[in-house]
Design a protein around this motif. Structure first.
Motif, PDB file in Angstrom:
ATOM      1  N   VAL A   1      38.722  34.736  41.528  1.00  0.00           N
ATOM      2  CA  VAL A   1      39.198  33.577  40.768  1.00  0.00           C
ATOM      3  C   VAL A   1      38.072  32.588  40.452  1.00  0.00           C
ATOM      4  O   VAL A   1      37.209  32.328  41.286  1.00  0.00           O
TER       5      VAL A   1
ATOM      6  N   THR B   1      53.513  25.606  38.105  1.00  0.00           N
ATOM      7  CA  THR B   1      53.144  26.998  37.875  1.00  0.00           C
ATOM      8  C   THR B   1      54.293  27.972  38.106  1.00  0.00           C
ATOM      9  O   THR B   1      55.201  27.694  38.888  1.00  0.00           O
TER      10      THR B   1
ATOM     11  N   SER C   1      53.611  30.738  39.501  1.00  0.00           N
ATOM     12  CA  SER C   1      53.199  31.403  40.744  1.00  0.00           C
ATOM     13  C   SER C   1      53.931  30.762  41.918  1.00  0.00           C
ATOM     14  O   SER C   1      54.442  29.655  41.820  1.00  0.00           O
TER      15      SER C   1
ATOM     16  N   THR D   1      42.982  33.619  36.186  1.00  0.00           N
ATOM     17  CA  THR D   1      43.633  34.589  37.056  1.00  0.00           C
ATOM     18  C   THR D   1      44.298  35.730  36.297  1.00  0.00           C
ATOM     19  O   THR D   1      44.660  36.738  36.890  1.00  0.00           O
ATOM     20  N   GLU D   2      44.474  35.571  34.989  1.00  0.00           N
ATOM     21  CA  GLU D   2      45.250  36.540  34.219  1.00  0.00           C
ATOM     22  C   GLU D   2      44.722  37.977  34.313  1.00  0.00           C
ATOM     23  O   GLU D   2      45.504  38.903  34.528  1.00  0.00           O
TER      24      GLU D   2
ATOM     25  N   HIS E   1      45.799  39.397  37.594  1.00  0.00           N
ATOM     26  CA  HIS E   1      47.244  39.646  37.611  1.00  0.00           C
ATOM     27  C   HIS E   1      47.545  40.993  36.946  1.00  0.00           C
ATOM     28  O   HIS E   1      48.297  41.814  37.492  1.00  0.00           O
TER      29      HIS E   1
ATOM     30  N   ASP F   1      47.800  29.412  36.104  1.00  0.00           N
ATOM     31  CA  ASP F   1      47.255  30.704  35.689  1.00  0.00           C
ATOM     32  C   ASP F   1      46.968  30.718  34.189  1.00  0.00           C
ATOM     33  O   ASP F   1      47.867  30.552  33.371  1.00  0.00           O
TER      34      ASP F   1
END
Length: 188
Positions: free
Chosen positions: A87, A109, A111, A19-20, A23, A13
């Motif tokens: 994404v 990650t 995640s 992806t931030e 999120h 990320d």
């Protein structure tokens, strides 16, 4: 450029996948249901942390008694519905493509493992990596070295022969604690 290393490890990320923003949007939407907000700067400082830990920090700042694990589950469920539509890979993905088949590579990650696999598969990038290590694969998370040490182990490469690509302070600290060189992608 990174030929001196035997293994390359990438945070996901904000490092290889954009992806931030999604999120943060998911956090806003989930927290709004409880009449809560969060300080974006503080959350950015927690990048690389497991979702339940970020939830803990948010709950503490709001003096709420919500369960951080339940809040994290709600955020992750919402994120999954949003992320696959939005994404995109970040420019560093060119390094991944350049080293595919030339060096073992892993993703380490904060995640969940299944989220990382799903996103990389969705973008046709999963086959570029020899190992995926998510937050649910280790007991101690960044800034502890466990995520990256597990990546090295799964790739069969000594930690000192690995380089880590990261976009967060916790990740840089974790790489150094693992005895690995780190590339701060924020400086590229």
């Amino acid at each position: 450029m990174y030929d001196a290393y035997d293994g390359l490890i990438f945070d996901m990320d904000g490092t290889i996948l954009d992806t931030e923003p999604t999120h943060r949007k998911a956090w806003h939407l989930v927290l709004a249901q409880y009449g809560m907000t969060f300080d974006e700067t503080a959350i950015i400082g927690l990048n690389g942390s497991p979702t339940w830990h970020i939830a803990q920090v948010i709950i503490a700042s709001q003096q709420s008694d919500l369960d951080p694990y339940r809040l994290a589950e709600e955020k992750t469920a919402l994120l999954k519905t949003m992320l696959f539509e939005s994404v995109q890979p970040l420019p560093l993905i060119e390094v991944v493509k350049a080293y595919k088949g030339r060096r073992p590579m892993a993703v380490g990650t904060g995640s969940e493992h299944s989220m990382a696999v799903g996103l990389l598969q969705h973008l046709g990038l999963l086959n570029h990596f020899d190992a995926i290590v998510g937050a649910d694969d280790v007991k101690r998370h960044k800034p502890e070295p466990d995520t990256f040490l597990r990546c090295a182990e799964l790739m069969g490469v000594p930690p000192a022969r690995c380089v880590v690509f990261e976009d967060a302070d916790f990740g840089i600290q974790a790489a150094r604690a693992a005895g690995m060189d780190a590339v701060d992608v924020r400086l590229l």
